[in-house]
Design a protein around this motif. Structure first.
Motif, mmCIF file in Angstrom:
data_model
loop_
_atom_site.group_PDB
_atom_site.id
_atom_site.type_symbol
_atom_site.label_atom_id
_atom_site.label_comp_id
_atom_site.label_asym_id
_atom_site.label_seq_id
_atom_site.Cartn_x
_atom_site.Cartn_y
_atom_site.Cartn_z
ATOM 1 N N ASP A 31 0.838 -1.205 0.000
ATOM 2 C CA ASP A 31 0.000 0.000 0.000
ATOM 3 C C ASP A 31 0.873 1.256 0.000
ATOM 4 O OD1 ASP A 31 -2.135 1.716 0.180
ATOM 5 O OD2 ASP A 31 -2.198 1.613 2.357
ATOM 6 N N SER A 32 1.575 1.465 -1.111
ATOM 7 C CA SER A 32 2.389 2.680 -1.214
ATOM 8 C C SER A 32 2.359 3.126 -2.662
ATOM 9 C CB SER A 32 3.824 2.383 -0.759
ATOM 10 O OG SER A 32 4.441 1.498 -1.667
ATOM 11 N N ARG A 33 3.102 4.190 -2.945
ATOM 12 C CA ARG A 33 3.163 4.718 -4.318
ATOM 13 C C ARG A 33 1.765 4.879 -4.917
ATOM 14 N NH1 ARG A 33 7.624 6.497 -6.330
ATOM 15 N NH2 ARG A 33 7.885 5.149 -8.130
ATOM 16 N N VAL A 34 1.593 4.447 -6.168
ATOM 17 C CA VAL A 34 0.310 4.680 -6.838
ATOM 18 C C VAL A 34 -0.844 3.872 -6.245
ATOM 19 C CG1 VAL A 34 1.192 5.375 -9.069
ATOM 20 C CG2 VAL A 34 0.930 2.945 -8.567
ATOM 21 N N PHE A 35 -0.522 2.924 -5.398
ATOM 22 C CA PHE A 35 -1.585 2.126 -4.797
ATOM 23 C C PHE A 35 -2.123 2.779 -3.530
ATOM 24 C CE2 PHE A 35 1.443 -0.716 -6.951
ATOM 25 C CZ PHE A 35 0.626 -1.070 -8.004
ATOM 26 N N ASN A 36 -1.517 3.888 -3.185
ATOM 27 C CA ASN A 36 -1.890 4.594 -1.967
ATOM 28 C C ASN A 36 -2.612 5.901 -2.302
ATOM 29 O OD1 ASN A 36 -1.204 6.789 0.119
ATOM 30 N ND2 ASN A 36 -0.882 4.875 1.231
ATOM 31 N N GLU A 37 -3.768 6.092 -1.679
ATOM 32 C CA GLU A 37 -4.592 7.269 -1.977
ATOM 33 C C GLU A 37 -3.886 8.583 -1.659
ATOM 34 O OE1 GLU A 37 -8.391 7.004 -0.084
ATOM 35 O OE2 GLU A 37 -8.634 4.905 -0.692
ATOM 36 N N ASN A 38 -3.226 8.623 -0.525
ATOM 37 C CA ASN A 38 -2.570 9.873 -0.131
ATOM 38 C C ASN A 38 -1.447 10.240 -1.082
ATOM 39 O OD1 ASN A 38 -4.204 10.292 2.101
ATOM 40 N ND2 ASN A 38 -2.931 8.913 3.345
ATOM 41 N N PHE A 39 -0.751 9.202 -1.530
ATOM 42 C CA PHE A 39 0.336 9.445 -2.474
ATOM 43 C C PHE A 39 -0.211 10.093 -3.749
ATOM 44 C CE2 PHE A 39 2.815 8.166 -6.166
ATOM 45 C CZ PHE A 39 4.097 8.527 -5.797
ATOM 46 N N ILE A 40 -1.308 9.554 -4.229
ATOM 47 C CA ILE A 40 -1.909 10.104 -5.445
ATOM 48 C C ILE A 40 -2.379 11.528 -5.207
ATOM 49 C CG2 ILE A 40 -3.903 9.894 -6.987
ATOM 50 C CD1 ILE A 40 -3.479 6.890 -6.938
ATOM 51 N N TYR A 41 -3.019 11.730 -4.085
ATOM 52 C CA TYR A 41 -3.516 13.065 -3.746
ATOM 53 C C TYR A 41 -2.368 14.079 -3.774
ATOM 54 C CZ TYR A 41 -6.402 16.563 -1.393
ATOM 55 O OH TYR A 41 -7.114 17.687 -1.100
ATOM 56 N N GLU A 42 -1.255 13.684 -3.187
ATOM 57 C CA GLU A 42 -0.107 14.593 -3.107
ATOM 58 C C GLU A 42 0.504 14.876 -4.476
ATOM 59 O OE1 GLU A 42 0.774 16.227 -0.428
ATOM 60 O OE2 GLU A 42 -0.884 15.212 0.607
ATOM 61 N N ASN A 43 0.322 13.972 -5.412
ATOM 62 C CA ASN A 43 0.971 14.121 -6.715
ATOM 63 C C ASN A 43 0.090 14.760 -7.783
ATOM 64 O OD1 ASN A 43 3.862 12.893 -7.043
ATOM 65 N ND2 ASN A 43 2.797 11.657 -5.518
ATOM 66 N N LEU A 44 -1.063 15.241 -7.371
ATOM 67 C CA LEU A 44 -1.955 15.861 -8.351
ATOM 68 C C LEU A 44 -1.428 17.221 -8.789
ATOM 69 C CD1 LEU A 44 -5.437 14.900 -6.878
ATOM 70 C CD2 LEU A 44 -4.294 13.975 -8.892
ATOM 71 N N GLU A 45 -1.635 17.505 -10.055
ATOM 72 C CA GLU A 45 -1.212 18.796 -10.602
ATOM 73 C C GLU A 45 -2.397 19.484 -11.253
ATOM 74 O OE1 GLU A 45 1.939 18.042 -13.326
ATOM 75 O OE2 GLU A 45 3.300 17.313 -11.767
ATOM 76 N N THR A 46 -2.211 20.755 -11.531
ATOM 77 C CA THR A 46 -3.253 21.485 -12.242
ATOM 78 C C THR A 46 -2.809 21.660 -13.683
ATOM 79 O OG1 THR A 46 -3.665 22.678 -10.207
ATOM 80 C CG2 THR A 46 -4.690 23.541 -12.191
ATOM 81 N N PRO A 47 -3.630 21.250 -14.634
ATOM 82 C CA PRO A 47 -3.224 21.387 -16.036
ATOM 83 C C PRO A 47 -3.031 22.856 -16.410
ATOM 84 C CG PRO A 47 -5.169 20.007 -15.841
ATOM 85 C CD PRO A 47 -4.944 20.632 -14.507
ATOM 86 N N ARG A 48 -2.159 23.062 -17.344
ATOM 87 C CA ARG A 48 -1.893 24.419 -17.802
ATOM 88 C C ARG A 48 -3.159 25.035 -18.394
ATOM 89 N NH1 ARG A 48 3.211 26.463 -19.123
ATOM 90 N NH2 ARG A 48 4.201 24.446 -19.200
ATOM 91 N N ASP A 49 -3.855 24.245 -19.153
ATOM 92 C CA ASP A 49 -5.070 24.739 -19.775
ATOM 93 C C ASP A 49 -6.276 24.182 -19.021
ATOM 94 O OD1 ASP A 49 -7.197 25.392 -21.342
ATOM 95 O OD2 ASP A 49 -6.356 24.634 -23.216
ATOM 96 N N PRO A 50 -7.098 25.053 -18.431
ATOM 97 C CA PRO A 50 -8.220 24.565 -17.622
ATOM 98 C C PRO A 50 -9.190 23.687 -18.399
ATOM 99 C CG PRO A 50 -8.204 26.987 -17.732
ATOM 100 C CD PRO A 50 -6.996 26.502 -18.466
ATOM 101 N N LYS A 51 -9.176 23.799 -19.702
ATOM 102 C CA LYS A 51 -10.087 22.977 -20.501
ATOM 103 C C LYS A 51 -9.750 21.498 -20.396
ATOM 104 C CE LYS A 51 -11.216 26.468 -23.886
ATOM 105 N NZ LYS A 51 -10.384 27.189 -24.854
#
Length: 603
Positions: A31-51
């Motif tokens: 339960d780490s890396r991509v299998f872990n929810e918190n890890f994914i949450y922390e790695n989210l980015e905002t796309p350059r284009d909101p579309k």
RNA sequence: GCCCCCGUAGCUCAACUGGACAGAGCAUCUGCCUUCUAAGCAGAGGGUAGCAGGUUCGAGUCCUGCCGGGGGUACCA
């Protein structure tokens, strides 16, 4: 820390999808890396284009772990994540799409709009508040002009940034103490006193005394270039002041009174507040104790006749506590101030909003404190080391040239404001001649333009103060924000309802409207970002984006090429749009407040 | 000399600290006010990211070296 429920849902669904698609790898890494929810949450980015989506997860970094090509990973995970909702009977707040090596998430607009607008409308100016600063004492020192010198545009930057930080941190529930620390002591007063005795008298300071003081100061420096005695005389005069010679002291008091009058006028014009004003001279009788403490800690040495502390960093010159003539220096008082504030407040953090030119100086002062606390073997809780931060900002030039008080090359803030207000007055006459509160409004706009000029750039950047730019009220400027606010207020005046009815937010179905709602939802994050960076800039640029997004809604044209008005015959639609207007007005006003700008309701 | 910071459109600046085709504003040009504020909106043109290498799946962002600018470099604050 408050979590975004859209992102949480995304993290839960994609983590489940990764486990499902890559079961073998899941078994080995657990339960780490991509299998872990918190890890994914922390790695989210905002796309350059909101579309492309509200947020996104790049999967490139996981290619090695998952032994697949990024686009393949994304296209495997996206449907599996959507399937997760169906399987578990969860109503999806988002839709997930693969785009190259990215997993993009689009939020369900109806839910986002309802959540966001209702929150803004119920919380009002408290929208974006947080309690991360609860029970944390935060000191912010800003402005700190020098007595007997005019308030120039050089001091404006510290004043505006610090004042804004004070408000931003207060919003996050920090217990903030905004401190002004005027330079009312030091060798410069020796110079002033000598200059006054040589070339001035009581009458000199009758009219425009601040300018006269500057003239004396400049004359001192020009004449000192070919008259070595002057500097020696100044040092003597300052020693007289330090020794409490009554005549010298009363002259100093007079200079101080003149300056304070001018400073207070500037502060009230700008709307700048402080919680505490303590000048350098306050620490006169507290320096000996500091020196004794440093001596006791075995840190002091005499070098070339001066009392110094040698720093650990070989790149820093020694820190001078006393000059060879026994007189103290700025840093001596500042060390006393540091210790005094630590003992008085036991702060969580203490911020010094001072130009980047002083960064070595701060390293010295803080280095001395650290060495002292180390030598005294204080417990970690008793140390201020690590809690004191130099919030530096770039050099302020004027029309491409460096300013210098000593050479009299500087621009008076008063003159700048006068110009800006005059121009604002002129524009009002031109654009809105029926406006009643002309004077008051012109002042808000002119001052707003000047203050915003200091906030339109990240604080580390140098600023070039250019008349044409400061006096331009179009584009990314304070007046643009204020204008948009006035426009919003105007709509709310026309459509006068209490905003307490049931609104169908799905009627806000235009792309331009979606963008505004998304931006409104971003406000709380923007405020914490500004606090994290100790820089009001994120708020300033956010407000520009918000105002622009709203103005695009306001002037959106329908298929026939006509303006699609906010207020129309369609009642339901008008209610929904007015709710949007009210929310934008609320956030814009609060954002302007955080920057220290006034939000006129008409202009 | 040494130590920090900075070089992105003609100008002033962005880019979530290594991610998607580098984005805004000003200035220039073209449109849009017979009732919601034109301090506004839509559109056009404008880029070899100082130069040269390197690391990486991926560099404006990290590393090295040059070039150019700014700041600091004990008796100013």
């Amino acid at each position: 820390m408050h979590k975004d429920k859209f992102k949480e849902q995304f993290a839960r669904a994609t983590a489940a999808a990764f486990r499902k698609i890559y079961p073998d790898i899941f078994v080995t890494v657990g339960d780490s890396r991509v299998f872990n929810e918190n890890f994914i949450y922390e790695n989210l980015e905002t796309p350059r284009d909101p579309k492309m989506g509200r947020f996104a997860l790049p999967v490139f970094k996981f290619a090695l772990l998952l032994k697949d090509k990024p686009p393949l990973i994304a296209s495997n995970i996206a449907p599996a994540a959507m399937w997760f909702f169906e399987e578990n009977n969860i109503e999806p707040l988002i839709s997930i799409h693969a785009a190259g090596g990215f997993l993009n998430a689009k939020t369900d607009f109806k839910i986002l709009a309802k959540d966001t607008l209702q929150t803004v409308l119920t919380k009002g100016d408290k929208f974006g508040n947080s309690d991360i600063g609860r029970n944390r004492k935060l000191l912010v020192e800003y402005s700190s002009p020098n007595i007997a010198k005019p308030f120039g545009i050089g001091h404006l930057r510290s004043t505006v940034i610090g004042h804004s930080l004070r408000r931003i941190f207060k919003k996050l529930d920090y217990d903030v103490v905004g401190i002004n620390y005027p330079g009312d002591w030091g060798t410069q007063f020796g110079k002033m006193i000598v200059a006054y005795h040589r070339w001035g008298n009581k009458d000199t300071l009758e009219n425009e005394p601040v300018k006269k003081l500057l003239e004396l100061y400049v004359r001192f420096h020009t004449e000192a270039e070919h008259d070595d005695d002057l500097n020696e005389e100044a040092r003597k005069a300052f020693r007289k002041l330090e020794n409490g010679d009554p005549e010298t002291v009363s002259l100093w008091e007079h200079f101080k009174a003149i300056s304070n009058e001018e400073f207070n006028l500037v502060y009230s014009t700008l709307g700048i507040e402080f919680d505490e004003v303590i000048g350098e001279s306050f620490f006169n009788d507290k320096m000996e104790a500091v020196i004794e403490r440093l001596e006791k800690a075995g840190l002091t040495a005499v070098s070339q006749g001066a009392l110094v502390v040698k720093l650990n960093d070989p790149n820093l010159p020694p820190c001078l506590l006393k000059k060879s003539d026994g007189a103290t220096l700025y840093v001596t008082r500042d060390l006393a101030g540091l210790i005094y504030r630590w003992e008085k407040y036991r702060f969580y953090e203490s911020l010094y909003v001072v130009g980047t030119a002083q960064s070595d100086y701060f390293k010295q002062a803080l280095g001395v404190i650290e060495m002292m606390e180390e030598a005294e073997q204080l417990s970690p809780e008793a140390r201020m080391t690590g809690r004191v931060k130099h919030i530096d900002f770039g050099w302020v030039k004027f029309e491409g040239k460096s300013m210098s008080t000593r050479r009299g090359k500087l621009v008076f803030l008063k003159d700048v404001i006068d110009q800006a207000v005059t121009l604002a007055r002129k524009k009002i006459k031109e654009k809105n001649p029926d406006l009643k509160a002309v004077e008051e409004t012109a002042r808000m706009i002119g001052v707003g333009a000047v203050m915003y000029s200091q906030l339109s750039v990240r604080r580390q950047k140098d600023i070039n103060f250019i008349w044409d730019e400061v006096l331009n009220f179009e584009g990314e400027t304070g007046p643009y924000l204020q204008y948009t606010h006035a426009r919003l207020c105007s709509l709310l005046r026309i459509y006068n309802d209490d905003g307490r009815r049931l609104v169908d937010y799905s009627l806000l179905d235009k792309e331009e409207e979606h963008r505004v709602v998304e931006l409104l939802a971003d406000f709380p994050e923007t405020v914490t970002e500004a606090a994290r960076l100790y820089d009001p800039y994120p708020v300033a640029s956010y407000l520009i984006r918000l105002a622009g997004a709203f103005n695009r809604v306001y002037q959106r044209k329908d298929e026939a090429g006509r303006i699609d008005k906010i207020i129309s015959a369609d009642k339901e639609l008008s209610w929904a749009r007015i709710a949007l207007v009210r929310a934008v007005q609320t956030v814009l006003k609060e954002g302007l407040y955080l920057l220290g700008l006034k939000a006129p309701e008409e202009m």
